[in-house]
Design a protein around this motif. Structure first.
Motif, mmCIF file in Angstrom:
data_model
loop_
_atom_site.group_PDB
_atom_site.id
_atom_site.type_symbol
_atom_site.label_atom_id
_atom_site.label_comp_id
_atom_site.label_asym_id
_atom_site.label_seq_id
_atom_site.Cartn_x
_atom_site.Cartn_y
_atom_site.Cartn_z
ATOM 1 N N HIS A 1 0.868 -1.197 0.041
ATOM 2 C CA HIS A 1 0.071 -0.032 0.036
ATOM 3 C C HIS A 1 1.002 1.326 -0.100
ATOM 4 C CE1 HIS A 1 -2.076 3.306 2.277
ATOM 5 N NE2 HIS A 1 -3.111 2.876 1.452
ATOM 6 N N GLU A 2 2.006 1.151 0.919
ATOM 7 C CA GLU A 2 2.775 2.414 0.977
ATOM 8 C C GLU A 2 3.604 2.647 -0.505
ATOM 9 O OE1 GLU A 2 2.450 4.569 3.398
ATOM 10 O OE2 GLU A 2 1.240 3.496 4.607
ATOM 11 N N VAL A 3 3.794 1.513 -0.921
ATOM 12 C CA VAL A 3 4.729 1.520 -2.396
ATOM 13 C C VAL A 3 3.765 2.387 -3.173
ATOM 14 C CG1 VAL A 3 5.403 0.239 -4.231
ATOM 15 C CG2 VAL A 3 6.055 -0.266 -1.793
ATOM 16 N N PHE A 4 2.649 1.657 -3.679
ATOM 17 C CA PHE A 4 1.661 2.395 -4.596
ATOM 18 C C PHE A 4 1.339 3.906 -4.071
ATOM 19 C CE2 PHE A 4 1.226 -0.959 -7.604
ATOM 20 C CZ PHE A 4 1.389 -1.976 -6.863
ATOM 21 N N SER A 5 1.181 4.157 -3.022
ATOM 22 C CA SER A 5 0.843 5.646 -2.668
ATOM 23 C C SER A 5 2.030 6.276 -2.999
ATOM 24 C CB SER A 5 0.871 5.433 -1.071
ATOM 25 O OG SER A 5 -0.437 5.519 -0.480
ATOM 26 N N ALA B 1 -6.724 2.718 0.603
ATOM 27 C CA ALA B 1 -6.253 2.959 -0.876
ATOM 28 C C ALA B 1 -7.529 3.780 -1.429
ATOM 29 C CB ALA B 1 -6.043 1.913 -1.939
ATOM 30 N N ALA B 2 -8.842 3.191 -1.203
ATOM 31 C CA ALA B 2 -9.849 3.972 -2.140
ATOM 32 C C ALA B 2 -10.037 5.113 -1.399
ATOM 33 C CB ALA B 2 -10.884 2.998 -1.581
ATOM 34 N N SER B 3 -9.873 5.456 0.018
ATOM 35 C CA SER B 3 -10.146 6.908 0.447
ATOM 36 C C SER B 3 -9.202 7.976 0.011
ATOM 37 C CB SER B 3 -10.139 6.691 2.107
ATOM 38 O OG SER B 3 -8.949 6.246 2.452
ATOM 39 N N SER B 4 -7.991 7.335 -0.492
ATOM 40 C CA SER B 4 -7.111 8.549 -0.946
ATOM 41 C C SER B 4 -7.562 9.033 -2.101
ATOM 42 C CB SER B 4 -5.756 7.728 -1.358
ATOM 43 O OG SER B 4 -5.833 6.943 -2.707
ATOM 44 N N GLY B 5 -8.458 8.662 -3.050
ATOM 45 C CA GLY B 5 -9.159 9.327 -4.072
ATOM 46 C C GLY B 5 -8.157 9.366 -5.404
ATOM 47 N N LEU B 6 -6.911 8.868 -5.051
ATOM 48 C CA LEU B 6 -5.750 9.113 -6.254
ATOM 49 C C LEU B 6 -5.826 7.770 -6.971
ATOM 50 C CD1 LEU B 6 -3.333 11.164 -4.179
ATOM 51 C CD2 LEU B 6 -5.066 12.214 -5.642
ATOM 52 N N TRP B 7 -5.848 6.536 -6.107
ATOM 53 C CA TRP B 7 -5.567 5.674 -6.671
ATOM 54 C C TRP B 7 -6.432 4.430 -5.986
ATOM 55 C CZ3 TRP B 7 -3.146 1.160 -4.364
ATOM 56 C CH2 TRP B 7 -2.522 1.396 -3.080
ATOM 57 N N ARG B 8 -6.737 3.030 -6.512
ATOM 58 C CA ARG B 8 -7.384 2.324 -5.645
ATOM 59 C C ARG B 8 -6.761 0.946 -6.191
ATOM 60 N NH1 ARG B 8 -10.978 -0.360 -9.009
ATOM 61 N NH2 ARG B 8 -10.641 0.448 -11.330
#
Lengths: 450, 425
Positions: free
Chosen positions: A17-21, A80-87
């Motif tokens: 999760h942190e990587v994709f973020s 991820a979903a709540s970031s709004g930037l990716w999922r």
């Protein structure tokens, strides 16, 4: 070319999760310090590599999430979903209810075979979404039960199902003073199995990253999230698009293949360590400036002195006879001999950076041509708000001591037969342990005699 | 949960929750009280097995007579409960060792669980009798039950009333003396039932029982709530039981109470860790610090991060003695959600030779009676009981004590690393 990531167990999923973020935040940032065209090219390349864009606007990570209990995956998906930037793709996950109980044998012998089809099916679907599949990147810890045991099994399955694809395992080594009491058993079983099916093992040690958090990032109360974010930054610094030496224009189309070619010339030597500088708290970044000569000098010394981070480097360690290769028996004990090194530079004025000092033959074993042993990738596009960033991926004796320590502790425990009944219960016998010890002693011996 | 209003508010939520539990007693009093109390809706009245006459503080009556009599009924109700589970991972058996039902029928059920559900972990919480126990035959009952625990339990958490009592007193003193100048948050007492639905009026054993309840809550917290390093129940067994019979875990809960300050400086956090290893906080009369650790687990809840954990392990490690083949083995868990009323808490589980004195005393008390054959006829007259039951039971206990003795003998000795495999270069 696209990479499919397989996140295994609690550690694998949290780090994934942190990587994709980090990747997402990097490509969206305005810190690129390069031309608009360059920036767009970088974004497109990263998107293709790590994300798929379907009808919905938000890019979906090319990832499969696997865990034997539901809590972590559920959290990861919603974060991820709540970031709004990716999922994450809502269907690309597999979980059970039981967990693996920190038992490698449970992960490998029970969960693996039982869930093989379902997991491979998910991976196959992600792979099919890629125009060109560049290979697989698995993230796992080796201390627990799922990441380690099920992870080793899944790796084997990936190797069998995709024999011509590259397979890179990102493995987290636990804190020396335990997170799990049987972690050394799980580690020995994992590493020996991965050695037979993976192309390379890229290692991060919790102790090392923890020190970076404490001493370089100045974090007072360090959480696993902090540790994972540093790891994600370091991985991003390697796997974000770069120009490789040969390809003049355009970013590398085969990142995993390039890594293997640069760093794994011989199947006996697959352990890769990673160092990235500089590393500092974000608020300090605008007030700091770096020079390539300075960064390169530090990185080189970190390599030969086996430094874990940019602070506390031992400057006394020197290459034996600069400019020449000498037989291994004559090299000073603390000196880190390399098989191959890869340096990745990102940022301002990168083309002027001189990496000649890394080509010094005395850094390497004698059986490879020094020109082949060293590779450099340079990109003018700055990474993750660092004006200049230098990473070293090294196939060297970096991990020799930690590996030896793990095997030693596991052996001591094995000699007393403690906990063995927990493994035999699920199908791993004493002979299986012995095979694994033998494999790793062989690896240790090979690296020692460089 | 919506706040501190009375039980009425809970009604709606609790009605829809049913405990996955089976209540067994050969007397009706206790179970009836539960069914008339505020938790009546939580327990399914079909999941009860009661009788009227009790077991007369006789393990043999509980194990042999009632066991035989109620076997089918117990199996049937267990199956029913198990069917409601998507994924059955473990059984908690809660009983005392000194009486007849909990001890005798309880260990019968333990056997049954192993037969009917061999893959499911069996965690046993056992209350051991104290020295001044008023049940004369408690040593017999306990030793007969011990053999069953040795052979059929995956993990046992022994509890001694003396320890619970001392903890209750300690808290009482702290609260009433107001010594530290700050007030103690009443909800934060490890003896409080603040998080539960009970009425305010509490009976003598309630405070002590709440400690055990909180122990089980903390044990299962990581399975119920999210955290950065989860610790499931099957992991506890995996990490803390190096050899099948050495599965007795000494537990401690800290802090006993939380002061009303909002900020918790790390010094207080560190104090919590230190207390976890002190004699006063163990739930049996034992001193783990001066005995030998085979394994240790720390499950932290609340706003505690990995660096706090690491710092304290480094700090406390030098004063603890670990067995030679597990010098640095710690099992750690971080759960984000603290217990009700606390900002953080710590459960320590130790597989430590400090359980030995408890077992030795038990053996001594047993031998005192057995040598004189006191009260033996009450047992031997039960169908299925023979002298060999006793001799086997005491032998099993003696063997266990001997295993701990052998481990203790290695304490403080030189650390000899086994020579590694040699590889031909």
């Amino acid at each position: 070319m696209s990479i499919v990531t397989v996140q295994l167990g609690q550690c694998g999923n949290q780090i994934g999760h942190e990587v994709f973020s980090a990747l997402c935040s990097d490509i969206r940032g305005t810190h690129g310090l390069c031309s608009k065209k360059e920036n767009e090219s970088y974004q497109d390349s990263c998107q293709e590599r790590f994300f798929s864009q379907e009808q919905s606007a938000v890019p979906a990570a090319r990832a499969v999430l696997v865990d034997m209990e539901p809590k972590v995956i559920s959290q990861t998906l919603s974060m991820a979903a709540s970031s709004g930037l990716w999922r994450y793709n809502s269907h690309s996950h597999f979980c059970q209810k039981q967990g693996s109980g920190n038992n490698w044998a449970n992960g490998y012998c029970v969960h693996g075979p039982r869930h093989k089809e379902a997991i491979l099916d998910l991976v196959q679907r992600e792979a099919e979404k890629c125009d060109r599949l560049g290979g697989f990147f698995t993230i796992m810890s080796m201390a627990g039960g799922t990441g380690s045991g099920l992870g080793a099994f899944v790796t084997q399955c990936l190797r069998d199902a995709f024999p011509s694809s590259f397979l890179l395992n990102h493995v987290i080594w636990p804190y020396g003073t335990g997170e799990v009491i049987v972690q050394n058993y799980n580690s020995v079983l994992t590493l020996s199995h991965l050695y037979h099916s993976s192309d390379a093992l890229l290692v991060h040690e919790n102790d090392v990253i923890h020190k970076i958090c404490a001493q370089l990032m100045n974090i007072k109360q360090i959480s696993f999230r902090d540790v994972n974010q540093v790891i994600a930054h370091q991985l991003g610094s390697v796997f974000q698009p770069t120009h490789t030496a040969g390809g003049g224009s355009g970013y590398s189309r085969n990142p995993l293949g390039d890594v293997m070619e640069a760093l794994v010339p011989h199947p006996e030597f697959r352990m890769l360590g990673l160092r990235n500088i500089p590393q500092m708290p974000e608020p300090s970044l605008p007030y700091s400036s770096f020079s390539w000569p300075g960064l390169i000098k530090h990185l080189r010394q970190m390599l030969i002195a086996k430094a874990q981070m940019e602070e506390g480097i031992d400057w006394q360690v020197r290459a034996p006879h600069p400019g020449s290769s000498i037989p291994s028996t004559n090299k000073p004990l603390h000196f880190n001999t390399s098989i191959a090194n890869l340096v990745i530079l990102r940022g301002k004025d990168v083309h002027g950076a001189d990496l000649g000092s890394f080509q010094d033959p005395s850094l390497y074993t004698s059986w490879l041509n020094p020109q082949d042993a060293f590779n450099a990738w340079k990109t003018p596009r700055a990474f993750n708000k660092y004006e200049k960033s230098a990473s070293l991926v090294s196939n060297s004796q970096f991990l020799l001591k930690p590996l030896d320590s793990i095997v030693g502790k596991a052996w001591n425990m094995f000699a007393s037969k403690a906990y063995l009944h927990q493994y035999t219960k699920f199908g791993i016998q004493e002979e299986d342990f012995l095979d694994c010890f033998t494999t790793l002693e062989q690896v240790i011996s090979s690296y020692t005699n460089l | 949960r919506s706040g501190d209003n009375g039980p009425g508010i809970y009604k709606g939520k609790i009605c829809s929750l049913k405990a996955r539990a089976l209540l067994i007693d050969m007397e009706e009093g206790v179970v009836n009280e539960i069914l008339q109390g505020p938790l009546r809706d939580v327990f399914d009245s079909k999941q009860l097995i009661t009788d009227v006459s009790g077991s007369g503080n006789n393990w043999a009556v509980g194990h042999k007579i009632y066991g035989c009599q109620y076997r089918e009924k117990i199996v049937e109700k267990l199956r029913k409960t198990a069917e409601h589970c998507d994924c059955l991972q473990c059984f908690f058996i809660i009983h005392s060792m000194g009486g007849g039902t909990g001890s005798g029928l309880g260990t019968f059920v333990l056997n049954l669980l192993e037969e009917e559900f061999p893959e499911v972990y069996r965690f046993v919480t056992s209350v051991y009798p104290s020295g001044e126990d008023d049940v004369i035959t408690s040593p017999y009952n306990s030793v007969l039950a011990m053999k069953e625990l040795n052979e059929h339990a995956d993990c046992v958490l022994p509890i001694e009333n003396e320890s619970l009592f001392e903890i209750v007193n300690k808290i009482h003193q702290m609260v009433s003396s107001g010594k530290l100048g700050s007030t103690v948050r009443p909800n934060s007492l490890v003896t409080s039932s603040a998080g539960s639905a009970k009425t305010l009026q509490e009976k003598p054993f309630d405070a002590m029982n709440n400690i055990v309840a909180n122990l089980l809550l903390n044990l299962t917290s990581s399975a119920r709530f999210e955290g950065s390093l989860n610790m499931d129940l099957n992991e506890i067994s995996m990490n803390l039981v190096p050899f099948p019979r050495l599965h007795y875990l000494v537990s401690s809960l800290t802090p006993l109470y939380t002061l009303a300050d909002v900020n918790v400086p790390s010094r207080r956090l560190d104090q919590m860790f230190s207390d976890a290893f002190s004699r006063d906080h163990q739930l049996i009369q034992a001193d783990p610090k001066h005995s030998l650790y085979l394994a240790c687990a720390l499950l932290v809840r609340g706003n505690v991060q990995v660096s706090d954990l690491r710092r304290n392990i480094e700090r406390l490690k030098p004063s603890l003695h670990f067995v030679s083949w597990n010098q640095e083995g710690w099992k750690t868990g971080l759960c984000s959600v603290p217990p009700v009323g606390h900002s953080h808490s710590l459960l320590a589980l130790a597989n430590n030779t400090c359980v030995k004195p408890t077992f030795i005393e038990l053996k001594d008390r047993f031998m005192k009676l057995y040598k004189k054959k006191a009260h033996l006829h009450h047992y031997l007259q039960i169908d299925g009981m023979e002298q060999s039951c006793f001799s086997e039971a005491i032998s099993s206990l003696s063997d266990l004590i001997e295993e701990y003795n052998e481990l203790d003998a290695t304490k403080g000795g030189p650390r000899i690393d086994s020579s590694r495999l040699k590889i031909a270069v």
